[in-house]
Design a protein around this motif. Structure first.
Motif, PDB file in Angstrom:
ATOM      1  N   GLN A  66     -61.816   3.697  13.762  1.00 29.91           N
ATOM      2  CA  GLN A  66     -61.811   3.885  15.206  1.00 29.91           C
ATOM      3  C   GLN A  66     -62.450   5.231  15.536  1.00 29.91           C
ATOM      4  N   THR A  67     -63.313   5.224  16.527  1.00 32.26           N
ATOM      5  CA  THR A  67     -64.077   6.419  16.869  1.00 32.26           C
ATOM      6  C   THR A  67     -64.219   6.534  18.389  1.00 32.26           C
ATOM      7  N   ARG A  68     -64.604   7.705  18.829  1.00 33.12           N
ATOM      8  CA  ARG A  68     -65.041   7.889  20.223  1.00 33.12           C
ATOM      9  C   ARG A  68     -66.544   7.663  20.218  1.00 33.12           C
ATOM     10  N   GLY A  69     -66.976   6.563  20.794  1.00 36.85           N
ATOM     11  CA  GLY A  69     -68.342   6.111  20.636  1.00 36.85           C
ATOM     12  C   GLY A  69     -68.391   5.048  19.537  1.00 36.85           C
ATOM     13  N   THR A  70     -69.545   4.398  19.409  1.00 39.05           N
ATOM     14  CA  THR A  70     -69.711   3.346  18.412  1.00 39.05           C
ATOM     15  C   THR A  70     -70.688   3.819  17.347  1.00 39.05           C
ATOM     16  N   PHE A  71     -70.301   3.660  16.089  1.00 39.85           N
ATOM     17  CA  PHE A  71     -71.092   4.148  14.964  1.00 39.85           C
ATOM     18  C   PHE A  71     -71.313   3.034  13.948  1.00 39.85           C
ATOM     19  N   VAL A  72     -72.428   3.148  13.232  1.00 41.11           N
ATOM     20  CA  VAL A  72     -72.714   2.253  12.121  1.00 41.11           C
ATOM     21  C   VAL A  72     -72.987   3.126  10.900  1.00 41.11           C
ATOM     22  N   THR A  73     -72.558   2.663   9.747  1.00 43.75           N
ATOM     23  CA  THR A  73     -72.767   3.447   8.532  1.00 43.75           C
ATOM     24  C   THR A  73     -74.232   3.390   8.111  1.00 43.75           C
ATOM     25  N   GLY A  74     -74.798   4.558   7.853  1.00 47.32           N
ATOM     26  CA  GLY A  74     -76.201   4.647   7.441  1.00 47.32           C
ATOM     27  C   GLY A  74     -76.373   5.011   5.984  1.00 47.32           C
ATOM     28  N   ASN A  75     -75.293   5.007   5.218  1.00 44.37           N
ATOM     29  CA  ASN A  75     -75.332   5.437   3.823  1.00 44.37           C
ATOM     30  C   ASN A  75     -76.157   4.488   2.959  1.00 44.37           C
ATOM     31  N   GLN A  76     -76.884   5.045   2.020  1.00 47.18           N
ATOM     32  CA  GLN A  76     -77.539   4.229   1.001  1.00 47.18           C
ATOM     33  C   GLN A  76     -76.509   3.679   0.025  1.00 47.18           C
ATOM     34  N   ARG A  77     -75.500   4.491  -0.292  1.00 51.18           N
ATOM     35  CA  ARG A  77     -74.434   4.081  -1.211  1.00 51.18           C
ATOM     36  C   ARG A  77     -73.084   4.441  -0.587  1.00 51.18           C
ATOM     37  N   PRO A  78     -72.540   3.583   0.268  1.00 50.74           N
ATOM     38  CA  PRO A  78     -71.271   3.919   0.936  1.00 50.74           C
ATOM     39  C   PRO A  78     -70.116   4.026  -0.065  1.00 50.74           C
ATOM     40  N   ALA A  79     -69.298   5.031   0.128  1.00 45.62           N
ATOM     41  CA  ALA A  79     -68.160   5.258  -0.763  1.00 45.62           C
ATOM     42  C   ALA A  79     -67.061   4.236  -0.488  1.00 45.62           C
ATOM     43  N   THR A  80     -66.286   3.948  -1.520  1.00 45.19           N
ATOM     44  CA  THR A  80     -65.068   3.142  -1.372  1.00 45.19           C
ATOM     45  C   THR A  80     -63.956   4.073  -0.901  1.00 45.19           C
ATOM     46  N   ILE A  81     -63.437   3.833   0.300  1.00 47.22           N
ATOM     47  CA  ILE A  81     -62.426   4.707   0.890  1.00 47.22           C
ATOM     48  C   ILE A  81     -61.039   4.127   0.626  1.00 47.22           C
ATOM     49  N   HIS A  82     -60.176   4.941   0.051  1.00 49.49           N
ATOM     50  CA  HIS A  82     -58.785   4.535  -0.204  1.00 49.49           C
ATOM     51  C   HIS A  82     -57.919   5.159   0.887  1.00 49.49           C
ATOM     52  N   ASP A  83     -57.952   4.516   2.054  1.00 47.86           N
ATOM     53  CA  ASP A  83     -57.319   5.070   3.254  1.00 47.86           C
ATOM     54  C   ASP A  83     -55.897   4.558   3.407  1.00 47.86           C
ATOM     55  N   PHE A  84     -55.054   4.918   2.429  1.00 52.05           N
ATOM     56  CA  PHE A  84     -53.658   4.489   2.413  1.00 52.05           C
ATOM     57  C   PHE A  84     -52.912   5.370   1.423  1.00 52.05           C
ATOM     58  N   GLY A  85     -51.630   5.214   1.367  1.00 51.71           N
ATOM     59  CA  GLY A  85     -50.826   5.977   0.422  1.00 51.71           C
ATOM     60  C   GLY A  85     -49.646   5.162  -0.059  1.00 51.71           C
ATOM     61  N   GLY A  86     -49.059   5.592  -1.184  1.00 51.77           N
ATOM     62  CA  GLY A  86     -47.838   4.960  -1.665  1.00 51.77           C
ATOM     63  C   GLY A  86     -48.026   3.681  -2.433  1.00 51.77           C
ATOM     64  N   PHE A  87     -49.247   3.420  -2.912  1.00 53.69           N
ATOM     65  CA  PHE A  87     -49.520   2.207  -3.657  1.00 53.69           C
ATOM     66  C   PHE A  87     -49.790   2.539  -5.126  1.00 53.69           C
ATOM     67  N   VAL A 115     -74.911   2.924  20.176  1.00 53.98           N
ATOM     68  CA  VAL A 115     -74.615   2.936  18.743  1.00 53.98           C
ATOM     69  C   VAL A 115     -75.300   4.131  18.100  1.00 53.98           C
ATOM     70  N   HIS A 116     -74.563   4.810  17.219  1.00 51.36           N
ATOM     71  CA  HIS A 116     -75.073   5.979  16.502  1.00 51.36           C
ATOM     72  C   HIS A 116     -74.851   5.769  15.006  1.00 51.36           C
ATOM     73  N   SER A 117     -75.641   6.441  14.214  1.00 50.39           N
ATOM     74  CA  SER A 117     -75.517   6.336  12.757  1.00 50.39           C
ATOM     75  C   SER A 117     -74.716   7.510  12.210  1.00 50.39           C
ATOM     76  N   THR A 118     -74.007   7.258  11.129  1.00 44.72           N
ATOM     77  CA  THR A 118     -73.266   8.328  10.460  1.00 44.72           C
ATOM     78  C   THR A 118     -73.206   8.055   8.965  1.00 44.72           C
ATOM     79  N   ASN A 119     -73.166   9.129   8.208  1.00 44.96           N
ATOM     80  CA  ASN A 119     -72.922   9.033   6.766  1.00 44.96           C
ATOM     81  C   ASN A 119     -71.516   9.520   6.425  1.00 44.96           C
ATOM     82  N   ASP A 120     -70.704   9.745   7.451  1.00 42.33           N
ATOM     83  CA  ASP A 120     -69.369  10.313   7.246  1.00 42.33           C
ATOM     84  C   ASP A 120     -68.300   9.258   7.009  1.00 42.33           C
ATOM     85  N   TRP A 121     -68.702   8.016   6.883  1.00 37.40           N
ATOM     86  CA  TRP A 121     -67.744   6.942   6.597  1.00 37.40           C
ATOM     87  C   TRP A 121     -68.330   6.091   5.495  1.00 37.40           C
TER      88      TRP A 121
END
Length: 276
Positions: A66-87, A115-121
């Protein structure tokens, strides 16, 4: 938005028959590891999809970005995000090393307003835990599109329709969330290993299905019309919004197939469906 320019830019992707559109009720991140009725159905779906036309790209709208504005990932190699805990550590060790698609991402950015591009996700668990079952080789490029939390529900439904051209350019679009997602009301049953659903959760899940079967997709932006069950089923919009992208992309006469139907542990719907 300049649709003629957008179609011209996208012409580098061969035109195809319309790709299907999915909504997947992704549930717990542990579904990446577990063998249960839901994950078995996802694997069956994956085999079905892989026997058909191969997508050149997968675009996922995940509840977890969720973001302010709409973004699309522009990464050549997007990272696998482990956005959780306790597993378990085994879940944190999982990777989904799919490539990105910077060319398609840039085309969307240039010609789709807001729509904007980002490499931060990268790929959050709303994406990789389900693609792990659908495309286990991680050999199809993957983009994520964010959810602008400042926009009303009608905006999301209408915005999705602007992405329709992608379906005819070999892009498989996936909404990933949960139609019913109330963790506060679910945790006591999770803790007691009690899979029974609350009556209000089943009621709302059935209301949602009835709107879909009636073809009144826009009615789903007014989920409060379901009454108390709607307010309990959708305490926050994050997991509900991806449904509007899947159904916003549906044509008037396109079939909708319900692939998995389950409400469990109080207030979690795993309903999964496909358009086209």
């Amino acid at each position: 938005m300049n649709l003629s320019q957008l179609h011209t830019t996208a012409a580098s992707f061969p035109k195809t028959a319309p790709m299907p559109v999915l909504f997947i009720g992704h549930g717990s991140p542990m579904n990446a590891l577990e063998d249960n009725a839901f994950t078995r159905r996802l694997r069956q779906l994956g085999q079905q999809l892989r026997e058909g036309p191969r997508p050149n790209t997968i675009l996922v709208v995940s509840a977890h970005w969720q973001t302010r504005g709409t973004f699309v990932t522009g990464n050549q190699r997007p990272a696998t995000i482990h956005d959780f805990g306790g597993f378990p550590q085994a879940l944190f060790d999982m990777q989904y090393p799919a490539p990105g698609s910077p060319t398609l991402a840039q085309s969307i950015v240039e010609h789709v307003e807001e729509v904007h591009s980002t490499n931060d996700w990268g790929l959050d668990h709303g994406t990789w835990t389900v693609l792990h079952h659908l495309y286990p080789q991680a050999d199809v490029p993957v983009l994520q599109l964010s959810l602008d939390y400042t926009k009303p529900l009608d905006w999301h439904f209408d915005f999705a329709r602007q992405l329709q051209f992608l379906r005819e350019r070999g892009v498989l679009i996936v909404g990933s969330g949960n139609i019913v997602h109330n963790l506060r009301e679910s945790m006591p049953r999770f803790m007691n290993s009690d899979p029974r659903p609350h009556a209000w959760a089943t009621e709302f899940d059935h209301w949602f299905k009835s709107q879909v079967e009636g073809g009144d997709y826009r009615a789903l932006v007014r989920y409060e019309q379901a009454g108390a069950s709607g307010r309990l089923a959708v305490p926050t919009l994050d997991h509900y919004l991806p449904t509007l992208y899947t159904l916003g992309l549906a044509g008037r006469q396109e079939p909708v197939q319900h692939l998995f139907e389950e409400v469990s542990y109080g207030g979690i719907s795993m309903r999964t469906f496909m358009v086209g």
